[in-house]
Design a protein around this motif. Structure first.
Motif, short mmCIF file in Angstrom:
data_model
loop_
_atom_site.label_atom_id
_atom_site.label_comp_id
_atom_site.label_asym_id
_atom_site.label_seq_id
_atom_site.Cartn_x
_atom_site.Cartn_y
_atom_site.Cartn_z
N LEU A 269 -9.94 5.75 0.79
CA LEU A 269 -8.69 5.85 1.55
C LEU A 269 -7.54 5.53 0.61
CD1 LEU A 269 -7.31 5.99 4.43
CD2 LEU A 269 -7.43 3.49 4.36
N ASP A 270 -6.72 6.51 0.37
CA ASP A 270 -5.62 6.28 -0.58
C ASP A 270 -4.39 5.79 0.18
OD1 ASP A 270 -4.12 6.17 -2.86
OD2 ASP A 270 -3.68 8.31 -2.89
N ALA A 271 -4.53 4.65 0.82
CA ALA A 271 -3.37 4.05 1.49
C ALA A 271 -2.52 3.35 0.45
CB ALA A 271 -3.84 3.06 2.54
N PRO B 106 -6.01 -6.00 2.64
CA PRO B 106 -5.27 -4.77 2.40
C PRO B 106 -5.90 -3.56 3.08
CG PRO B 106 -5.65 -5.97 0.35
CD PRO B 106 -6.49 -6.63 1.38
N ALA B 107 -5.07 -2.51 3.24
CA ALA B 107 -5.50 -1.36 4.04
C ALA B 107 -6.63 -0.62 3.35
CB ALA B 107 -4.32 -0.43 4.29
N GLU B 108 -7.84 -0.92 3.79
CA GLU B 108 -9.04 -0.28 3.27
C GLU B 108 -9.94 0.01 4.47
OE1 GLU B 108 -9.82 0.51 0.13
OE2 GLU B 108 -8.23 -0.54 -0.96
N THR C 240 -0.85 0.58 -1.65
CA THR C 240 -1.37 -0.73 -2.00
C THR C 240 -0.31 -1.80 -1.85
OG1 THR C 240 -0.79 -0.47 -4.32
CG2 THR C 240 -2.99 0.24 -3.66
N GLU C 241 0.92 -1.40 -1.65
CA GLU C 241 1.98 -2.39 -1.57
C GLU C 241 3.08 -1.85 -0.66
OE1 GLU C 241 3.33 -3.58 -5.42
OE2 GLU C 241 4.72 -5.06 -4.62
N ARG D 206 -17.23 1.49 0.63
CA ARG D 206 -15.77 1.44 0.69
C ARG D 206 -15.25 2.87 0.59
NH1 ARG D 206 -12.35 -0.96 -4.10
NH2 ARG D 206 -10.24 -0.46 -3.39
N PHE E 219 -14.06 0.34 5.39
CA PHE E 219 -15.44 0.11 4.99
C PHE E 219 -16.34 0.69 6.10
CE2 PHE E 219 -12.94 -2.93 2.73
CZ PHE E 219 -13.56 -3.08 1.50
#
Lengths: 220, 323
Positions: free
Chosen positions: B119-121, B101-103, B123-124, B116, B105
């Protein structure tokens, strides 16, 4: 690992499936009217676990999971040694899930069923209507201030404390949520294996193979 | 110049020591990674000759010429897909990894420890279920600024090396964003962004985006955009019928993206050109690879191309560096 990658299969009311991978790094267990935070590394979706050969407590749960497309509703079970704190419990969640929003109108008809015994001949151990447990909206409101959402990365196990039982030996357990309105159910079955059990009656040393020998060229 | 080319594939990383004519993997017994490992990303750094970072489906690896093997780098990303890796231009120890998922690091110590990012991308995503990072860029004018594209969530920017992020999606026709190119000249900055809905341009450092119709593009799906490594205004853009479709083309612009023409890549191109590999060590050498394994090489800065005889199964990234 400070997070768990939850890979749910989310069934919609018309049986469509979506499969987001969701990072979970905040795990809460609601039991006996108290919410406890536990380490995320004890969260998993395993269907077989090992346990020491001592009595253990199993508590069926419904589970709420934060997700971008709407909170997920699933089932799970908390396994813990007798007398141990929840911090060392194993929190197991099914990979199958529904959207909570699809249950809102008929949540009072949904039941949590606790089975024991093999999958071929399970016995109902106990049944609990969801609406008799802590209400999902109340749990979410307590955690996020929002009755229909959870903060990202959050999962909450809501224990059916009345169905908690102490088992004295390894057991096959299952927790099912049954939605009679939409005529569907969602089950997570756990096989608990004793650390004393060994599928090898005489456990051999690990074998070794060298691969091609002689003039055979190694192509891999 | 003697150089090594690298192709990240769904069957490990392949190496070419002869300008892309032939390709080999490391020896299975001692290579450090199984030969069917899914490798999504590779990166090289001018200050680290003979080193390659590799993002896989089982963690992050470092290959060095001296060891000639993939050495595992412990990180929290072992269970994620590491889709992009970038090292800060001024400090190769500063590593940014983008995942699915879009994170994001970040390691500031060459991979010994990881943070980590917040990043508030999303989640779905309904369309692809799990959003993912499609590109990472250190701002060429300010290495403390990091830009991301996320599929399907748009463009993110951090001006404090990944501590905080902002979303810059105003004007995008579609948040299915893939890649960025920064053009800094006497007339200010233009940023190009490729997306599934075409090419977008920003003239105000990402605050607003305008769709930029390209008549030479037969389809709206733009995947990679890349500037030739000499910074001389030559830009490449890959365009295809769809992400894993039947064919694709490469567009070339000689005027910083003002006008475009079809690049003479040998046809048929079997699907989207997924990755374009350049290196400032020699801007004339460029590799391009399709998602379904074709490899093309240019030795004149992208004016002409040769299709290499060898094809792979599935290529996600191609790169090269001086040997």
């Amino acid at each position: 690992m400070s997070f768990y990658l939850y890979r749910p299969h989310i069934a919609g009311p018309s049986n469509n499936i979506t499969t987001p991978d969701i990072i979970i790094d905040r795990v809460a267990i609601h039991t006996d009217n108290t919410t406890h935070l536990v380490p995320s590394n004890q969260l998993s979706s395993q269907v077989e676990i090992q346990f020491t050969n001592e009595p253990f407590e199993a508590t069926p749960c419904y589970v709420l999971v934060a997700a971008g497309g709407g909170v997920l509703f699933s089932t799970g079970i908390i396994i813990n040694s007798n007398g141990n704190s929840l911090g060392s419990a194993q929190a197991l969640i099914s990979r199958s899930a529904w959207r909570f929003s699809n249950l809102l109108k008929h949540i009072s008809t949904i039941e949590l069923i606790h089975y024991m015994g093999p999958a071929t001949s399970p016995e109902v151990f106990g049944t609990q209507p969801i609406h008799e447990l802590q209400k999902p909206a109340n749990i979410m409101e307590k955690i996020s201030g929002n009755r229909e959402a959870l903060p990202r990365g959050t999962i909450v196990f809501c224990c059916a404390d009345q169905l908690r039982h102490t088992f004295k030996s390894p057991e096959s357990l299952a927790v099912c949520i049954e939605d009679s309105t939409l005529r569907r159910n969602l089950t997570h079955r756990i096989q608990i294996l004793s650390t004393e059990q060994d599928r090898w009656s005489n456990r051999p040393l690990p074998r070794y193979t060298v691969g091609p020998v002689g003039d055979v060229e190694h192509y891999i | 110049m003697k150089y090594t080319a690298y192709a990240a594939t769904m069957r490990s990383v392949w190496f070419s020591e002869d300008e892309g004519e032939s390709w080999n993997r490391l020896l299975t017994p001692t290579g450090g990674m199984y030969n069917e490992a899914r490798c999504w990303s590779i990166t090289t750094h001018p200050k680290r000759p003979g080193e390659l970072l590799v993002g896989t489906d089982q963690g992050l690896y470092r290959w060095t010429k001296e060891s000639n093997r993939f050495n595992y780098i412990p990180s929290p990303m072992d269970n994620l897909q590491i889709l992009h890796i970038e090292q800060a231009p001024d400090d190769p120890n500063f590593i940014v990894c983008g995942t699915r998922p879009a994170e994001i690091f970040i390691s500031e110590d060459n991979g010994f420890s990881w943070t980590r990012s917040n990043l508030d991308a999303s989640t779905e995503c309904w369309f692809i279920n799990t959003p993912r990072v499609t590109s990472i860029h250190f701002d060429p004018l300010d290495y403390n600024t990091i830009w991301l594209t996320i599929e399907i969530d748009g463009i993110f920017r951090s001006q404090d090396r990944g501590k905080t992020w902002e979303v810059l999606n105003d004007g995008l026709l579609d948040c299915d964003t893939h890649d960025l190119v920064f053009i800094d000249g006497n007339n200010g900055r233009t940023i190009l962004c490729s997306s599934e809905a075409g090419l977008h341009k920003s003239f105000d450092n990402g605050q607003n985006w305008d769709h930029s119709p390209i008549p030479e593009a037969p389809w709206p799906y733009f995947r990679g955009v890349k500037e030739r490594a000499d910074g001389g205004g030559v830009i490449f853009a890959s365009v295809a019928d769809r992400p894993s479709g039947e064919t694709g083309i490469l567009l070339i612009s000689h005027d910083n993206g003002e006008s475009w023409k079809k690049s003479p890549i040998p046809e048929p191109v079997n699907t989207t050109i997924w990755s374009i590999g350049t290196n400032p060590a020699d801007p004339s050498i460029i590799f391009a690879a399709t998602l379904f394994g074709q490899i093309f090489r240019s030795q004149d800065g992208g004016e002409t191309w040769k299709k290499m005889k060898r094809e792979m199964g599935e290529i996600h990234m191609i790169a090269w560096q001086p040997s």
